[in-house]
Write an enzyme that holds these catalytic residues in place. Structure first.
Site, PDB file in Angstrom:
ATOM      1  N   HIS A  65     -23.272 -33.830  13.235  1.00 13.10           N
ATOM      2  CA  HIS A  65     -23.670 -34.479  11.993  1.00 13.10           C
ATOM      3  C   HIS A  65     -22.646 -34.134  10.921  1.00 13.10           C
ATOM      4  CE1 HIS A  65     -25.860 -35.873   8.583  1.00 13.10           C
ATOM      5  NE2 HIS A  65     -26.183 -34.685   8.136  1.00 13.10           N
ATOM      6  N   HIS A  83     -27.867 -42.034   3.844  1.00 12.33           N
ATOM      7  CA  HIS A  83     -27.605 -40.667   4.252  1.00 12.33           C
ATOM      8  C   HIS A  83     -26.178 -40.575   4.826  1.00 12.33           C
ATOM      9  CE1 HIS A  83     -29.401 -36.836   6.339  1.00 12.33           C
ATOM     10  NE2 HIS A  83     -28.218 -36.622   5.813  1.00 12.33           N
ATOM     11  N   TYR A 131      24.093 -46.060   3.616  1.00 11.72           N
ATOM     12  CA  TYR A 131      22.834 -45.573   3.062  1.00 11.72           C
ATOM     13  C   TYR A 131      22.490 -44.149   3.518  1.00 11.72           C
ATOM     14  CZ  TYR A 131      17.753 -45.232   2.675  1.00 11.72           C
ATOM     15  OH  TYR A 131      16.467 -44.820   2.427  1.00 11.72           O
ATOM     16  N   ASP A 147     -12.710 -48.226  22.378  1.00 15.58           N
ATOM     17  CA  ASP A 147     -12.460 -47.069  23.248  1.00 15.58           C
ATOM     18  C   ASP A 147     -13.602 -46.059  23.210  1.00 15.58           C
ATOM     19  OD1 ASP A 147      -9.969 -47.944  24.153  1.00 15.58           O
ATOM     20  OD2 ASP A 147      -8.853 -46.878  22.607  1.00 15.58           O
ATOM     21  N   HIS A 198     -20.983 -35.564   6.800  1.00 12.52           N
ATOM     22  CA  HIS A 198     -21.002 -36.519   5.693  1.00 12.52           C
ATOM     23  C   HIS A 198     -19.578 -37.049   5.507  1.00 12.52           C
ATOM     24  CE1 HIS A 198     -25.040 -35.587   3.577  1.00 12.52           C
ATOM     25  NE2 HIS A 198     -25.078 -35.062   4.788  1.00 12.52           N
TER      26      HIS A 198
END
Lengths: 229, 229, 229, 229
Positions: free
Chosen positions: C94, C170, C227, C119, C96
């Site tokens: 879990h 949530h 360059y 996948d 956030h």
């Protein structure tokens, strides 16, 4: 004195990478020694992590190499043009930092939207017009400096009051009294550009139902708090 | 006790940088000693990586320097105003973290859109009005604290229930019972602001053709899986 | 066997932080021992950097603490409900994480828009409805597991084929046959959510004038390339 | 010679992770030895941090394993098809870098919007059509190479002038004369894609009131500057 300038130029170039302002070798910092008027600049194509003081290139204001075994940055002519036109400059930073460059690609100046900007730039950071075909063919890097200078002179902007420019279709240049100050202005420009690009694009943000707000706040802060993920 | 407070203030100031909440020196944390009522705050313009306990400045609640050889943060008057008005505060954090500051620049409060927010703030984080010309001229940093306090008092918001404020055209302040709690609220505010700024701006996201979904899922998870980049 | 499970749970919890999926302590990983059916989960409110094997909490499937001197994560009841309903699960994560949580806050499922998604997830990652007032009051964390399980059962989704759920208002849960697999699915979900949130919001991107394209490409790659920034 | 190639392939694969271009194991770099024509590629499913030279797989251009105790990347057939069709290629990089992949998912080519792009790609980076059902079923990875090659041949694009392709619903491939060059092109493609995705979506940015601009600039840079957060 030049030893101290070189140390600062080396440090500022390395900070370009560690601060995330540049990827690969897409940026360079130079400084002008206030006593001798000599310019110290990043060598061409050297990795920031490998760069040493002895790799830096020292030039006179008219572009003659005074010291150094490597080629100076391919953007050297732009730096020199700016130092010659604006004697108050002691340091210049060029990056392709992604948010400032996004503004450049879209042809947008950066207005002052808050105090983060106001702490560094006394008004909008201007958009500088793209070079035309002839200017590109003739002397690309020198003319890049020239259009910046022309813009500041035509609009009567003092370069130390707005120490930055956004080049259309290209990327930003910043400057200051020292190399480190030009680096800090590059950081500030990128942060302000990031906030400009990351505008809010919805009228109404979603709102949580009150009973969930209540539960989550109280389980962590209420009298019977038990929260701890 | 003050030694412990100082250690915490130092740690929280260094966390501002390592967590990415501030660039250069754009932020500061202070704490109030609950016993003596003394305030410990970041010194002005010192780099986070060089800062030591002995660099911190200790002041009385009316702003007299009690200890320290450096100038206190130029935002000290704002911190002091908040500590005097809200005695329950034990720590205050000020940053220019980019997502919260984007909300400030756009003049938007931050509604509670989910439980990440509800875990820290019991409702919307308010937008505080910009100072008018007189307030800016007269005593800018003190008046910055004053408009925050007025907003909370006028709207009857308890400062420990909504421990954050978004200052229009400026940046956020957060607070808490301790310096570390004010820092954590700064992290939470920035995360919630990031989600508010990064709203979804299309109705329909593209959908992969079913035969490609099938192939990719099955070559990795099916009976004859052979995948491994 | 439990030693190995504990090492994996510890490692996966620490990866939550080092990979940037969580801030502060906003996430947790658990695993189920396939032999004993015991659950090992992150303790409540402990910092990832300080966490040790001995801090982990071991529980039975009905929530009795078997081993451990700390409180288990406050989300434990959600983990247990999922393990009981879906015996094929060996690990649950879990977080956030900010992009997946942005989808949750806006109440959006995540359709499969490309092979990165295909996948890992065999179709859309579903949005799970918010709990009603009674469900929140009664047994918030257990009911959080219950609404996930109901959604998967009602829509006949096999949990190992779509090992993730987005909870309205949530944040996400992901799972897998092991703790490490649930962590990898959390990484994949966040990456796919990031691409969904970062959609392209203009019809026409700006195009550089041809003479500048020509000059920049040729000064780096042409016959007379010079360059090197 | 092959030792040097292997070192470079190892280094470039590890750079995929440290530069943030890939998460988990979502990417791979290969190189072709110009003398022997042998291909060195990343093994399948090995973590970048654990990978050693001895883990790399060496194949002939027709796909026979010459050396190596591990399976080659599951994308090997795509790499081989590209090397066979474009003999000038010496290195190939495949990633799921998030901004370039967002373009792929939305089915958008990447026009040249500035010099960052022009320094690496001589025009738009093309979008390659998705494989149809038969092509997916028959030989997915080989046909992925085939549609890239067909696009470049049909549009008469020289692969070293536009060393990148965006695969619809999938992700980018880049290449170059060496493995390191293909990696650098992957960095450049992602940076340019990031700027394309992060376009500016408002007409008018907010502007700070002049008295606040004045105050903030002057307290830091004016005659009586006192600023220092």
């Amino acid at each position: 004195m030049l030893d101290q300038i070189k140390e600062e130029v080396l440090k500022a170039n390395k900070l370009l990478q560690s601060s995330g302002l540049v990827k690969l070798t897409w940026g360079n910092v130079s400084a002008k020694d206030p006593e001798t008027g000599l310019i110290v600049i990043k060598p061409s194509g050297v990795k920031y992590e490998d760069m040493q003081v002895s790799d830096l290139v020292t030039l006179s204001l008219d572009g003659k190499i005074i010291e150094g075994h490597l080629k100076p940055s391919s953007d050297t002519a732009t730096h020199l043009y700016l130092y010659n036109a604006f004697p108050e400059l002691g340091g210049i930073t060029h990056t392709h930092s992604l948010f400032a460059t996004t503004l450049c690609q879209h042809g947008r100046e950066l207005p002052c939207s808050g105090t983060t900007h106001a702490d560094h730039f006394w008004g909008s950071v201007p958009l500088i017009r793209a070079l035309n075909e002839e200017e590109v063919e003739e002397d690309y890097e020198k003319n890049t400096g020239k259009v910046i200078v022309e813009h500041f002179q035509n609009h009567k902007i003092k370069p130390l009051e707005i120490p930055a420019a956004l080049l259309h279709f290209h990327a930003p240049f910043t400057w200051g009294r020292t190399a480190m100050e030009s680096y800090k202005n590059a950081v500030a420009l990128e942060a302000c550009a990031e906030m400009a690009v990351r505008t809010i694009n919805v009228e109404q943000l979603p709102v949580i139902p009150p009973h969930i707000l209540q539960k989550h706040y109280q389980r962590k802060h209420g009298a019977n708090a038990y929260y701890g993920q």
